[in-house]
Design a protein around this motif. Structure first.
Motif, mmCIF file in Angstrom:
data_model
loop_
_atom_site.group_PDB
_atom_site.id
_atom_site.type_symbol
_atom_site.label_atom_id
_atom_site.label_comp_id
_atom_site.label_asym_id
_atom_site.label_seq_id
_atom_site.Cartn_x
_atom_site.Cartn_y
_atom_site.Cartn_z
ATOM 1 N N TYR A 324 0.887 -1.166 0.056
ATOM 2 C CA TYR A 324 -0.063 0.080 0.009
ATOM 3 C C TYR A 324 0.976 1.454 -0.084
ATOM 4 O O TYR A 324 0.652 2.230 -0.862
ATOM 5 C CB TYR A 324 -0.782 0.143 1.090
ATOM 6 N N HIS A 325 1.934 1.315 0.991
ATOM 7 C CA HIS A 325 2.872 2.361 0.841
ATOM 8 C C HIS A 325 3.521 2.709 -0.478
ATOM 9 O O HIS A 325 3.513 3.941 -1.057
ATOM 10 C CB HIS A 325 3.888 2.341 1.805
ATOM 11 N N VAL A 326 3.834 1.634 -1.241
ATOM 12 C CA VAL A 326 4.363 1.811 -2.535
ATOM 13 C C VAL A 326 3.205 2.396 -3.643
ATOM 14 O O VAL A 326 3.604 3.203 -4.448
ATOM 15 C CB VAL A 326 4.996 0.517 -3.210
ATOM 16 N N LEU A 327 1.980 1.842 -3.372
ATOM 17 C CA LEU A 327 0.891 2.246 -4.177
ATOM 18 C C LEU A 327 0.736 3.880 -3.800
ATOM 19 O O LEU A 327 0.485 4.612 -4.818
ATOM 20 C CB LEU A 327 -0.224 1.609 -3.920
ATOM 21 N N GLU A 328 0.798 4.129 -2.772
ATOM 22 C CA GLU A 328 0.342 5.715 -2.508
ATOM 23 C C GLU A 328 1.565 6.351 -2.860
ATOM 24 O O GLU A 328 1.387 7.684 -3.345
ATOM 25 C CB GLU A 328 0.307 5.843 -0.917
ATOM 26 N N LEU A 329 2.902 5.918 -3.024
ATOM 27 C CA LEU A 329 3.935 6.624 -3.644
ATOM 28 C C LEU A 329 3.720 6.849 -5.111
ATOM 29 O O LEU A 329 3.750 8.097 -5.606
ATOM 30 C CB LEU A 329 5.204 5.808 -3.364
ATOM 31 N N MET A 330 3.127 5.891 -5.641
ATOM 32 C CA MET A 330 2.888 5.987 -7.267
ATOM 33 C C MET A 330 1.741 7.116 -7.633
ATOM 34 O O MET A 330 1.920 7.716 -8.635
ATOM 35 C CB MET A 330 2.948 4.501 -7.875
ATOM 36 N N VAL A 331 0.810 6.966 -6.929
ATOM 37 C CA VAL A 331 -0.195 7.755 -7.040
ATOM 38 C C VAL A 331 0.079 9.187 -6.706
ATOM 39 O O VAL A 331 -0.398 9.953 -7.778
ATOM 40 C CB VAL A 331 -1.517 7.303 -6.030
ATOM 41 N N ALA A 332 0.671 9.294 -5.633
ATOM 42 C CA ALA A 332 1.477 10.713 -5.329
ATOM 43 C C ALA A 332 2.330 11.328 -6.319
ATOM 44 O O ALA A 332 2.274 12.340 -6.779
ATOM 45 C CB ALA A 332 2.045 10.670 -4.022
ATOM 46 N N ILE A 333 3.474 10.288 -6.806
ATOM 47 C CA ILE A 333 4.157 10.895 -8.007
ATOM 48 C C ILE A 333 3.496 11.373 -9.318
ATOM 49 O O ILE A 333 3.539 12.249 -9.761
ATOM 50 C CB ILE A 333 4.945 9.816 -8.141
ATOM 51 N N ALA A 334 2.334 10.418 -9.495
ATOM 52 C CA ALA A 334 1.604 10.813 -10.755
ATOM 53 C C ALA A 334 0.752 11.835 -10.585
ATOM 54 O O ALA A 334 0.532 12.887 -11.526
ATOM 55 C CB ALA A 334 0.529 9.564 -10.798
ATOM 56 N N ASP A 335 0.211 12.274 -9.374
ATOM 57 C CA ASP A 335 -0.405 13.314 -9.048
ATOM 58 C C ASP A 335 0.465 14.655 -9.211
ATOM 59 O O ASP A 335 0.062 15.737 -9.655
ATOM 60 C CB ASP A 335 -1.167 13.221 -7.883
ATOM 61 N N SER A 336 1.469 14.487 -8.501
ATOM 62 C CA SER A 336 2.474 15.522 -8.350
ATOM 63 C C SER A 336 3.070 15.874 -9.785
ATOM 64 O O SER A 336 3.167 17.147 -10.194
ATOM 65 C CB SER A 336 3.881 15.180 -7.543
#
Length: 367
Positions: A324-336
């Motif tokens: 989940y932490h890695v998923l949140e990282l990828m979602v946040a990177i995409a959003d950023s």
């Protein structure tokens, strides 16, 4: 408490299933009891190849009482639905990456598992291989001092030249960030701990791509996701990482380098379980190769570690918290990448403990 080998069923009989089945059917502490797929005939064919007794649709394998873990190898858009249905049937779930398409679905999976007293976990499990486990031991030994900075990159022209069905790589849930990012981000988090915030910039070189092999060769398909992403990751109290994920590069590049106060490490490709692992001290004129210890058995060792941990009542390493932490990282990177601003990361985790010395996937430990 149950005893003996842990029953496993695979859902999704596509390209990656063969790697899992070759390994899981060779590990004595798990028993592969079922193969499911949306195409029941394909599931039956794969089950026959690996001498698996049950095949059919998802409901068929979920009805097998001895199945304790469902290994979810479906396409990314189906990950959450299959995981939730499997949990509702009382099964632990180990999923291929990414954990889910978005953090809402990821939260539903982890919350439902906790509510039902079940385990979830996810790929990649390459961080449990000899290459990255040896890296973890080198860091913990202080070989390069305190980590200061990281450079990570995975660059290529994309998978359409060799993959017969590459369209999903360029749909939401795909792209270089969601396809290859889990290997690099999981490696970094398993070595350095959770990330506090990220920033990114993203681009897309082409609006269309062409299938290069197989029966669809020559087919033109749309590109719906960024295909070049540059990201900054802040590991609080330790290093800052600069990472590139690209399907737009004429240069093939797979690298992770960790710079410390007393030297540097050049890591193996995190999409593998082996080496080489290189080190360089402050006054060295060249890299030297470090010896490796650990397993190179391949995909499925995360499932095996989960199975053994279920029997032992201990935490498994390729955990839902990590995925989940890695998923949140990828979602946040995409959003950023769309907003050009730092994004905070809300989830955290306890860094997985190294596998114990002598951990052998081919030795029966459950009786």
């Amino acid at each position: 408490m149950s005893h003996g080998p842990v029953g496993v069923a695979l859902v999704g009989a596509g390209n990656i299933s063969g790697q899992y089945l070759r390994n899981l059917t060779a590990f004595p502490d798990v028993r592969v009891l079922g193969v499911a797929d949306i195409d029941a005939e394909r599931a039956a064919e794969v089950a026959r190849e690996y001498d698996v007794p049950v095949s059919g649709h998802l409901g068929t394998v979920l009805a097998v009482p001895e199945v304790e873990i469902v290994v979810n190898l479906t396409i990314p858009s189906a990950h959450a639905a299959v995981a939730l249905e499997s949990l509702a049937a009382g099964k632990h779930v180990y999923g291929e990456k990414p954990f889910a398409m978005n953090t809402d679905d990821g939260t539903k999976i982890t919350a439902e598992a906790a509510n039902l007293g079940l385990r979830v976990g996810g790929a990649p499990d390459t961080f449990l291989g000899a290459g990255l486990q040896s890296t973890l031991h080198a860091l913990r030994s202080g070989l390069i001092g305190e980590p200061v900075a990281v450079t990570a990159a995975t660059q290529s022209l994309g998978p359409e030249s060799w993959h017969p069905n590459p369209e999903f790589f360029y749909q939401p849930g795909g792209g270089p960030l969601f396809d290859l990012g889990p290997y690099y981000l999981t490696a970094l988090v398993s070595l350095l701990g959770p990330v506090a915030r990220v920033a990114a910039d993203s681009r897309r070189a082409h609006d269309q791509r062409v299938v290069g092999s197989g029966p669809k060769a020559g087919k033109i398909f749309p590109v719906d996701v960024p295909t070049h992403v540059n990201a900054l990751l802040d590991f609080p109290g330790t290093a800052t990482a600069a990472a590139t994920f690209s399907f737009d590069s004429a240069v093939n590049r797979r690298v992770i380098e960790i710079i410390g106060t007393e030297g540097a490490l050049s890591l193996p490709d995190p999409n593998t379980f082996e080496g080489p692992l290189l080190a360089r001290g402050l006054h060295d004129t060249d890299w030297r190769e470090l010896p490796l210890s650990g397993t190179t058995a391949g995909r499925g060792i995360g499932v095996l570690d989960m199975a053994r941990s279920i029997r032992a009542g201990t935490p498994h390493r390729a955990s839902g918290d990590l995925a989940y932490h890695v998923l949140e990282l990828m979602v946040a990177i995409a959003d950023s990448g769309e907003r050009s601003e730092f994004r905070p990361i809300n989830s955290t985790l306890t860094t997985p403990e190294p596998l114990p010395a002598g951990w052998d996937p081919y030795a029966a430990t459950l009786s």
